[in-house]
Motif scaffolding. Structure first.
Motif, PDB file in Angstrom:
ATOM      1  N   PHE A 187       0.829  -1.207   0.000  1.00 45.67           N
ATOM      2  CA  PHE A 187       0.000   0.000   0.000  1.00 45.67           C
ATOM      3  C   PHE A 187       0.861   1.253   0.000  1.00 45.67           C
ATOM      4  CE2 PHE A 187      -1.937   3.422   2.470  1.00 45.67           C
ATOM      5  CZ  PHE A 187      -3.023   3.709   1.665  1.00 45.67           C
ATOM      6  N   LEU A 188       1.866   1.288   0.862  1.00 47.67           N
ATOM      7  CA  LEU A 188       2.739   2.472   0.934  1.00 47.67           C
ATOM      8  C   LEU A 188       3.507   2.673  -0.370  1.00 47.67           C
ATOM      9  CD1 LEU A 188       4.102   2.214   4.572  1.00 47.67           C
ATOM     10  CD2 LEU A 188       2.461   3.869   3.665  1.00 47.67           C
ATOM     11  N   PHE A 189       3.963   1.577  -0.984  1.00 52.25           N
ATOM     12  CA  PHE A 189       4.680   1.680  -2.249  1.00 52.25           C
ATOM     13  C   PHE A 189       3.817   2.351  -3.313  1.00 52.25           C
ATOM     14  CE2 PHE A 189       5.440  -0.126  -6.477  1.00 52.25           C
ATOM     15  CZ  PHE A 189       6.733   0.308  -6.686  1.00 52.25           C
ATOM     16  N   PHE A 190       2.585   1.871  -3.485  1.00 49.89           N
ATOM     17  CA  PHE A 190       1.728   2.422  -4.524  1.00 49.89           C
ATOM     18  C   PHE A 190       1.224   3.817  -4.170  1.00 49.89           C
ATOM     19  CE2 PHE A 190       1.554  -2.056  -5.777  1.00 49.89           C
ATOM     20  CZ  PHE A 190       1.899  -1.909  -7.107  1.00 49.89           C
ATOM     21  N   LEU A 191       1.068   4.108  -2.892  1.00 52.97           N
ATOM     22  CA  LEU A 191       0.698   5.458  -2.477  1.00 52.97           C
ATOM     23  C   LEU A 191       1.791   6.452  -2.847  1.00 52.97           C
ATOM     24  CD1 LEU A 191      -1.215   7.370  -0.891  1.00 52.97           C
ATOM     25  CD2 LEU A 191       0.197   6.861   1.113  1.00 52.97           C
ATOM     26  N   ILE A 192       3.018   6.132  -2.508  1.00 54.94           N
ATOM     27  CA  ILE A 192       4.143   7.030  -2.813  1.00 54.94           C
ATOM     28  C   ILE A 192       4.334   7.148  -4.320  1.00 54.94           C
ATOM     29  CG2 ILE A 192       6.650   7.269  -2.607  1.00 54.94           C
ATOM     30  CD1 ILE A 192       6.318   5.990   0.214  1.00 54.94           C
ATOM     31  N   LYS A 193       4.230   6.035  -5.032  1.00 55.68           N
ATOM     32  CA  LYS A 193       4.371   6.058  -6.490  1.00 55.68           C
ATOM     33  C   LYS A 193       3.305   6.954  -7.123  1.00 55.68           C
ATOM     34  CE  LYS A 193       4.387   2.949 -10.433  1.00 55.68           C
ATOM     35  NZ  LYS A 193       4.207   1.577 -10.893  1.00 55.68           N
ATOM     36  N   GLY A 194       2.072   6.827  -6.668  1.00 56.31           N
ATOM     37  CA  GLY A 194       0.991   7.647  -7.202  1.00 56.31           C
ATOM     38  C   GLY A 194       1.196   9.125  -6.904  1.00 56.31           C
ATOM     39  N   LEU A 195       1.646   9.436  -5.693  1.00 59.24           N
ATOM     40  CA  LEU A 195       1.896  10.835  -5.346  1.00 59.24           C
ATOM     41  C   LEU A 195       3.024  11.430  -6.183  1.00 59.24           C
ATOM     42  CD1 LEU A 195       1.518  10.705  -1.464  1.00 59.24           C
ATOM     43  CD2 LEU A 195      -0.064  11.710  -3.131  1.00 59.24           C
ATOM     44  N   LEU A 196       4.057  10.641  -6.442  1.00 55.79           N
ATOM     45  CA  LEU A 196       5.152  11.137  -7.286  1.00 55.79           C
ATOM     46  C   LEU A 196       4.678  11.419  -8.707  1.00 55.79           C
ATOM     47  CD1 LEU A 196       8.145   8.943  -6.095  1.00 55.79           C
ATOM     48  CD2 LEU A 196       7.816  11.395  -5.753  1.00 55.79           C
ATOM     49  N   TRP A 197       3.796  10.566  -9.241  1.00 51.42           N
ATOM     50  CA  TRP A 197       3.234  10.824 -10.580  1.00 51.42           C
ATOM     51  C   TRP A 197       2.442  12.126 -10.589  1.00 51.42           C
ATOM     52  CZ3 TRP A 197       4.683   9.311 -15.071  1.00 51.42           C
ATOM     53  CH2 TRP A 197       5.247   8.058 -15.258  1.00 51.42           C
ATOM     54  N   LEU A 198       1.648  12.357  -9.545  1.00 50.62           N
ATOM     55  CA  LEU A 198       0.869  13.588  -9.474  1.00 50.62           C
ATOM     56  C   LEU A 198       1.770  14.820  -9.400  1.00 50.62           C
ATOM     57  CD1 LEU A 198      -1.997  12.505  -7.067  1.00 50.62           C
ATOM     58  CD2 LEU A 198      -2.127  12.870  -9.541  1.00 50.62           C
ATOM     59  N   VAL A 199       2.840  14.721  -8.637  1.00 50.85           N
ATOM     60  CA  VAL A 199       3.792  15.839  -8.548  1.00 50.85           C
ATOM     61  C   VAL A 199       4.445  16.076  -9.906  1.00 50.85           C
ATOM     62  CG1 VAL A 199       6.006  16.533  -7.541  1.00 50.85           C
ATOM     63  CG2 VAL A 199       4.213  15.602  -6.080  1.00 50.85           C
ATOM     64  N   LEU A 200       4.834  15.005 -10.591  1.00 53.31           N
ATOM     65  CA  LEU A 200       5.456  15.145 -11.912  1.00 53.31           C
ATOM     66  C   LEU A 200       4.510  15.827 -12.893  1.00 53.31           C
ATOM     67  CD1 LEU A 200       7.813  14.534 -13.845  1.00 53.31           C
ATOM     68  CD2 LEU A 200       6.666  12.368 -14.337  1.00 53.31           C
ATOM     69  N   PHE A 201       3.250  15.394 -12.930  1.00 55.57           N
ATOM     70  CA  PHE A 201       2.278  16.012 -13.838  1.00 55.57           C
ATOM     71  C   PHE A 201       2.045  17.477 -13.483  1.00 55.57           C
ATOM     72  CE2 PHE A 201       0.549  11.549 -14.573  1.00 55.57           C
ATOM     73  CZ  PHE A 201       1.218  11.422 -15.774  1.00 55.57           C
ATOM     74  N   ALA A 202       2.032  17.804 -12.201  1.00 55.99           N
ATOM     75  CA  ALA A 202       1.853  19.195 -11.780  1.00 55.99           C
ATOM     76  C   ALA A 202       3.040  20.044 -12.225  1.00 55.99           C
ATOM     77  CB  ALA A 202       1.676  19.273 -10.267  1.00 55.99           C
ATOM     78  N   LEU A 203       4.256  19.501 -12.106  1.00 55.13           N
ATOM     79  CA  LEU A 203       5.445  20.248 -12.534  1.00 55.13           C
ATOM     80  C   LEU A 203       5.442  20.473 -14.049  1.00 55.13           C
ATOM     81  CD1 LEU A 203       8.216  18.615 -10.320  1.00 55.13           C
ATOM     82  CD2 LEU A 203       7.301  20.929 -10.132  1.00 55.13           C
ATOM     83  N   ILE A 204       5.000  19.475 -14.793  1.00 53.38           N
ATOM     84  CA  ILE A 204       4.925  19.635 -16.247  1.00 53.38           C
ATOM     85  C   ILE A 204       3.869  20.678 -16.596  1.00 53.38           C
ATOM     86  CG2 ILE A 204       4.292  18.474 -18.393  1.00 53.38           C
ATOM     87  CD1 ILE A 204       5.527  15.917 -17.204  1.00 53.38           C
ATOM     88  N   ALA A 205       2.728  20.641 -15.917  1.00 58.48           N
ATOM     89  CA  ALA A 205       1.651  21.594 -16.203  1.00 58.48           C
ATOM     90  C   ALA A 205       2.065  23.025 -15.864  1.00 58.48           C
ATOM     91  CB  ALA A 205       0.405  21.213 -15.410  1.00 58.48           C
ATOM     92  N   LYS A 206       2.840  23.202 -14.817  1.00 59.86           N
ATOM     93  CA  LYS A 206       3.298  24.538 -14.418  1.00 59.86           C
ATOM     94  C   LYS A 206       4.451  25.037 -15.287  1.00 59.86           C
ATOM     95  CE  LYS A 206       0.976  25.275 -10.522  1.00 59.86           C
ATOM     96  NZ  LYS A 206       0.117  26.371 -10.280  1.00 59.86           N
TER      97      LYS A 206
END
Length: 52
Positions: A12-31
């Protein structure tokens, strides 16, 4: 049974952290903080040799 419970928490923690990192990456690309070309370069470096 305790081992199974531990594996569940770790998974659970692995996929939670992985998902959060993807969201941060997409936010950085969008900004515009990270260019899509730079992301493509990083992805190309991380690909497995037999998939090239």
């Amino acid at each position: 049974m305790e081992t199974l419970k531990t594996l569940g928490i770790v998974g659970f923690l692995f996929f939670l952290i992985k998902g959060l990192l993807w969201l941060v990456l997409f936010a950085l690309i969008a900004k515009g903080a990270v260019s899509k070309e730079k992301v493509d370069q990083i992805k190309a470096r991380l690909r497995r040799p037999w998939k090239r």
